[in-house]
Scaffold this motif. Structure first.
Motif, PDB file in Angstrom:
ATOM      1  N   ALA A 170       0.848  -1.188   0.000  1.00 58.81           N
ATOM      2  CA  ALA A 170       0.000   0.000   0.000  1.00 58.81           C
ATOM      3  C   ALA A 170       0.889   1.246   0.000  1.00 58.81           C
ATOM      4  CB  ALA A 170      -0.902  -0.009   1.221  1.00 58.81           C
ATOM      5  N   TYR A 171       0.418   2.288  -0.666  1.00 62.49           N
ATOM      6  CA  TYR A 171       1.195   3.529  -0.732  1.00 62.49           C
ATOM      7  C   TYR A 171       0.393   4.661  -0.105  1.00 62.49           C
ATOM      8  CZ  TYR A 171       3.353   7.756  -2.581  1.00 62.49           C
ATOM      9  OH  TYR A 171       3.924   8.996  -2.690  1.00 62.49           O
ATOM     10  N   ASP A 172       0.836   5.121   1.046  1.00 64.73           N
ATOM     11  CA  ASP A 172       0.172   6.223   1.726  1.00 64.73           C
ATOM     12  C   ASP A 172       0.989   7.495   1.516  1.00 64.73           C
ATOM     13  OD1 ASP A 172      -1.165   7.966   3.351  1.00 64.73           O
ATOM     14  OD2 ASP A 172      -1.118   6.706   5.145  1.00 64.73           O
ATOM     15  N   ASP A 173       0.468   8.379   0.676  1.00 73.41           N
ATOM     16  CA  ASP A 173       1.193   9.617   0.370  1.00 73.41           C
ATOM     17  C   ASP A 173       0.954  10.708   1.417  1.00 73.41           C
ATOM     18  OD1 ASP A 173      -1.381  10.410  -0.159  1.00 73.41           O
ATOM     19  OD2 ASP A 173      -1.101  10.644  -2.321  1.00 73.41           O
ATOM     20  N   GLY A 174       0.136  10.392   2.422  1.00 75.64           N
ATOM     21  CA  GLY A 174      -0.123  11.348   3.484  1.00 75.64           C
ATOM     22  C   GLY A 174      -1.154  12.402   3.140  1.00 75.64           C
ATOM     23  N   ASN A 175      -1.756  12.311   1.962  1.00 77.12           N
ATOM     24  CA  ASN A 175      -2.695  13.336   1.517  1.00 77.12           C
ATOM     25  C   ASN A 175      -4.158  12.928   1.612  1.00 77.12           C
ATOM     26  OD1 ASN A 175      -0.651  15.201   0.792  1.00 77.12           O
ATOM     27  ND2 ASN A 175      -0.326  14.098  -1.140  1.00 77.12           N
ATOM     28  N   SER A 221      -8.191  -3.302   6.403  1.00 78.84           N
ATOM     29  CA  SER A 221      -8.389  -4.343   5.389  1.00 78.84           C
ATOM     30  C   SER A 221      -8.582  -5.690   6.093  1.00 78.84           C
ATOM     31  CB  SER A 221      -7.194  -4.372   4.441  1.00 78.84           C
ATOM     32  OG  SER A 221      -5.982  -4.485   5.161  1.00 78.84           O
ATOM     33  N   PRO A 222      -8.995  -6.735   5.365  1.00 81.58           N
ATOM     34  CA  PRO A 222      -9.343  -8.006   6.000  1.00 81.58           C
ATOM     35  C   PRO A 222      -8.215  -8.705   6.774  1.00 81.58           C
ATOM     36  CG  PRO A 222     -10.319  -7.877   3.827  1.00 81.58           C
ATOM     37  CD  PRO A 222      -9.375  -6.718   3.942  1.00 81.58           C
ATOM     38  N   ASP A 223      -6.975  -8.352   6.516  1.00 78.87           N
ATOM     39  CA  ASP A 223      -5.892  -8.946   7.304  1.00 78.87           C
ATOM     40  C   ASP A 223      -5.808  -8.320   8.695  1.00 78.87           C
ATOM     41  OD1 ASP A 223      -5.034  -6.869   5.304  1.00 78.87           O
ATOM     42  OD2 ASP A 223      -3.335  -6.738   6.677  1.00 78.87           O
ATOM     43  N   ALA A 224      -6.454  -7.154   8.883  1.00 80.38           N
ATOM     44  CA  ALA A 224      -6.417  -6.458  10.168  1.00 80.38           C
ATOM     45  C   ALA A 224      -7.768  -6.462  10.888  1.00 80.38           C
ATOM     46  CB  ALA A 224      -5.962  -5.014   9.971  1.00 80.38           C
ATOM     47  N   TRP A 225      -8.849  -6.722  10.132  1.00 79.62           N
ATOM     48  CA  TRP A 225     -10.186  -6.737  10.740  1.00 79.62           C
ATOM     49  C   TRP A 225     -11.105  -7.643   9.935  1.00 79.62           C
ATOM     50  CZ3 TRP A 225     -15.278  -5.914   9.569  1.00 79.62           C
ATOM     51  CH2 TRP A 225     -16.166  -5.737  10.638  1.00 79.62           C
ATOM     52  N   LYS A 226     -11.884  -8.436  10.633  1.00 81.75           N
ATOM     53  CA  LYS A 226     -12.898  -9.288  10.012  1.00 81.75           C
ATOM     54  C   LYS A 226     -14.204  -9.099  10.762  1.00 81.75           C
ATOM     55  CE  LYS A 226      -9.608 -12.881   8.541  1.00 81.75           C
ATOM     56  NZ  LYS A 226      -8.405 -12.126   8.985  1.00 81.75           N
ATOM     57  N   HIS A 245     -18.647   1.460   3.994  1.00 80.71           N
ATOM     58  CA  HIS A 245     -18.001   1.276   2.696  1.00 80.71           C
ATOM     59  C   HIS A 245     -17.213  -0.022   2.804  1.00 80.71           C
ATOM     60  CE1 HIS A 245     -18.627   5.717   2.424  1.00 80.71           C
ATOM     61  NE2 HIS A 245     -18.834   5.419   1.154  1.00 80.71           N
ATOM     62  N   MET A 246     -17.640  -1.035   2.063  1.00 80.89           N
ATOM     63  CA  MET A 246     -16.971  -2.338   2.135  1.00 80.89           C
ATOM     64  C   MET A 246     -15.458  -2.158   2.023  1.00 80.89           C
ATOM     65  SD  MET A 246     -16.762  -5.630   2.393  1.00 80.89           S
ATOM     66  CE  MET A 246     -18.505  -5.959   2.634  1.00 80.89           C
ATOM     67  N   VAL A 247     -15.006  -1.510   0.974  1.00 80.68           N
ATOM     68  CA  VAL A 247     -13.599  -1.102   0.879  1.00 80.68           C
ATOM     69  C   VAL A 247     -13.550   0.334   1.389  1.00 80.68           C
ATOM     70  CG1 VAL A 247     -11.652  -0.614  -0.642  1.00 80.68           C
ATOM     71  CG2 VAL A 247     -13.085  -2.631  -1.054  1.00 80.68           C
ATOM     72  N   PRO A 248     -12.981   0.550   2.569  1.00 73.38           N
ATOM     73  CA  PRO A 248     -12.966   1.887   3.171  1.00 73.38           C
ATOM     74  C   PRO A 248     -12.308   2.924   2.258  1.00 73.38           C
ATOM     75  CG  PRO A 248     -12.314   0.229   4.783  1.00 73.38           C
ATOM     76  CD  PRO A 248     -12.338  -0.451   3.451  1.00 73.38           C
ATOM     77  N   LEU A 249     -12.720   4.148   2.417  1.00 75.78           N
ATOM     78  CA  LEU A 249     -12.218   5.210   1.546  1.00 75.78           C
ATOM     79  C   LEU A 249     -10.702   5.366   1.638  1.00 75.78           C
ATOM     80  CD1 LEU A 249     -15.033   7.866   2.144  1.00 75.78           C
ATOM     81  CD2 LEU A 249     -14.947   5.983   0.476  1.00 75.78           C
ATOM     82  N   LYS A 250     -10.165   5.304   2.851  1.00 72.97           N
ATOM     83  CA  LYS A 250      -8.708   5.435   2.963  1.00 72.97           C
ATOM     84  C   LYS A 250      -7.999   4.227   2.355  1.00 72.97           C
ATOM     85  CE  LYS A 250      -4.751   6.479   5.844  1.00 72.97           C
ATOM     86  NZ  LYS A 250      -4.208   6.790   7.198  1.00 72.97           N
ATOM     87  N   ASN A 251      -8.580   3.040   2.522  1.00 66.63           N
ATOM     88  CA  ASN A 251      -7.948   1.863   1.919  1.00 66.63           C
ATOM     89  C   ASN A 251      -7.920   2.009   0.406  1.00 66.63           C
ATOM     90  OD1 ASN A 251      -8.230  -1.019   0.604  1.00 66.63           O
ATOM     91  ND2 ASN A 251      -7.171  -1.291   2.563  1.00 66.63           N
ATOM     92  N   ALA A 252      -8.991   2.557  -0.148  1.00 63.66           N
ATOM     93  CA  ALA A 252      -9.003   2.797  -1.597  1.00 63.66           C
ATOM     94  C   ALA A 252      -7.917   3.790  -1.975  1.00 63.66           C
ATOM     95  CB  ALA A 252     -10.376   3.318  -2.019  1.00 63.66           C
ATOM     96  N   TRP A 253      -7.778   4.836  -1.158  1.00 68.26           N
ATOM     97  CA  TRP A 253      -6.770   5.874  -1.439  1.00 68.26           C
ATOM     98  C   TRP A 253      -5.371   5.283  -1.519  1.00 68.26           C
ATOM     99  CZ3 TRP A 253      -7.008  10.987  -2.686  1.00 68.26           C
ATOM    100  CH2 TRP A 253      -5.832  11.733  -2.585  1.00 68.26           C
ATOM    101  N   ILE A 254      -5.027   4.428  -0.567  1.00 70.44           N
ATOM    102  CA  ILE A 254      -3.665   3.879  -0.518  1.00 70.44           C
ATOM    103  C   ILE A 254      -3.465   2.694  -1.454  1.00 70.44           C
ATOM    104  CG2 ILE A 254      -3.333   4.702   1.832  1.00 70.44           C
ATOM    105  CD1 ILE A 254      -3.740   1.854   2.838  1.00 70.44           C
ATOM    106  N   ALA A 277     -10.204  -1.703 -10.102  1.00 75.14           N
ATOM    107  CA  ALA A 277      -8.790  -1.983 -10.393  1.00 75.14           C
ATOM    108  C   ALA A 277      -7.870  -1.484  -9.287  1.00 75.14           C
ATOM    109  CB  ALA A 277      -8.392  -1.380 -11.748  1.00 75.14           C
ATOM    110  N   LEU A 278      -8.283  -1.699  -8.045  1.00 74.47           N
ATOM    111  CA  LEU A 278      -7.451  -1.319  -6.908  1.00 74.47           C
ATOM    112  C   LEU A 278      -6.510  -2.462  -6.558  1.00 74.47           C
ATOM    113  CD1 LEU A 278     -10.230   0.348  -4.725  1.00 74.47           C
ATOM    114  CD2 LEU A 278      -8.314   1.526  -5.836  1.00 74.47           C
ATOM    115  N   SER A 279      -5.363  -2.131  -6.036  1.00 72.02           N
ATOM    116  CA  SER A 279      -4.388  -3.157  -5.672  1.00 72.02           C
ATOM    117  C   SER A 279      -4.695  -3.736  -4.296  1.00 72.02           C
ATOM    118  CB  SER A 279      -2.977  -2.563  -5.675  1.00 72.02           C
ATOM    119  OG  SER A 279      -2.862  -1.548  -4.685  1.00 72.02           O
ATOM    120  N   ILE A 280      -4.045  -4.839  -3.985  1.00 72.32           N
ATOM    121  CA  ILE A 280      -4.143  -5.452  -2.662  1.00 72.32           C
ATOM    122  C   ILE A 280      -2.731  -5.769  -2.175  1.00 72.32           C
ATOM    123  CG2 ILE A 280      -6.450  -6.446  -2.936  1.00 72.32           C
ATOM    124  CD1 ILE A 280      -5.123  -9.098  -3.652  1.00 72.32           C
TER     125      ILE A 280
END
Length: 204
Positions: free
Chosen positions: A45-50, A159-164, A112-121, A186-189
């Motif tokens: 994951a890439y978190d640009d801080g923005n 994400s599912p590795d941190a919360w279920k 949001h099934m895929v959270p907004l921040k998870n989508a961002w990163i 087309a989001l990465s995992i």
């Protein structure tokens, strides 16, 4: 008399069993979800801080006075009554994440099934505002779910590795839905995310 009592008790017991809510559209079959998962790009994951939640305009007007939140509440609830402002004044909502049933809309969040921040990163940081708006209000994929508010808050942006979800019986649907949304956009995992999703799909 005994037979009548037993029949009455059975009727009460059956009526007390919560009925699962209608599922959002677009949940793939297990086989399709596994195929979609295998095609997703795996990378860190890439978190640009923005990231800022406001970069994903949400709860847009869908029809008349109804915004996305109220639309999902009506879609996923039972016997939902709304006022002239489209706010839900009564109804019943079953939260598939934890199996709880609520009769007040204030106890229900739209997850949001895929959270907004998870989508961002995982790729949404390069999207246009229009695409982020579409993602945050998407009624055509299994992205939006009516669930218990504190369960949604516990999930946060994980994400599912941190919360279920608390209900292990929901792992299958949860994983299929998560994969479907990531595939649609087309989001990465991450590798840990893929491992968790694979395990959850194996419960199907």
């Amino acid at each position: 008399m005994k037979s009548y009592i037993l029949t009455s008790l059975l009727a009460v017991a059956v009526s007390a069993i919560p009925m699962p809510a209608p599922a959002p559209p677009g949940i793939p079959s297990t086989a399709n979800a596994k195929t979609q998962l295998s095609s997703l790009t795996v990378k860190a994951a890439y978190d640009d801080g923005n990231y800022n939640r406001d970069l994903f305009p949400h709860w847009n007007t869908v029809s008349g006075a109804c915004n996305t939140r109220e639309t999902v509440l009506k879609r996923d609830g039972t016997n939902v009554v709304t006022n002239s402002a489209c706010a839900s004044t009564s109804g019943t909502w079953y939260s598939p994440f934890d199996g709880a049933t609520w009769t007040a809309a204030s106890d229900v969040d739209i997850d949001h099934m895929v959270p907004l921040k998870n989508a961002w990163i995982s790729g949404a940081n390069t999207w246009t505002s229009a695409k982020r708006t579409q993602f945050a209000n998407d009624l055509n994929t299994p992205q939006l779910w009516a669930v218990t508010d504190n369960v949604n808050q516990a999930k946060s942006d994980k994400s599912p590795d941190a919360w279920k979800p608390p209900l292990t019986s929901f792992y299958c649907t949860y994983a299929k839905s998560w994969v479907a949304v990531k595939y649609s956009y087309a989001l990465s995992i991450t590798s840990a995310e893929k491992s968790a999703l694979t395990s959850m799909l194996n419960t199907c």
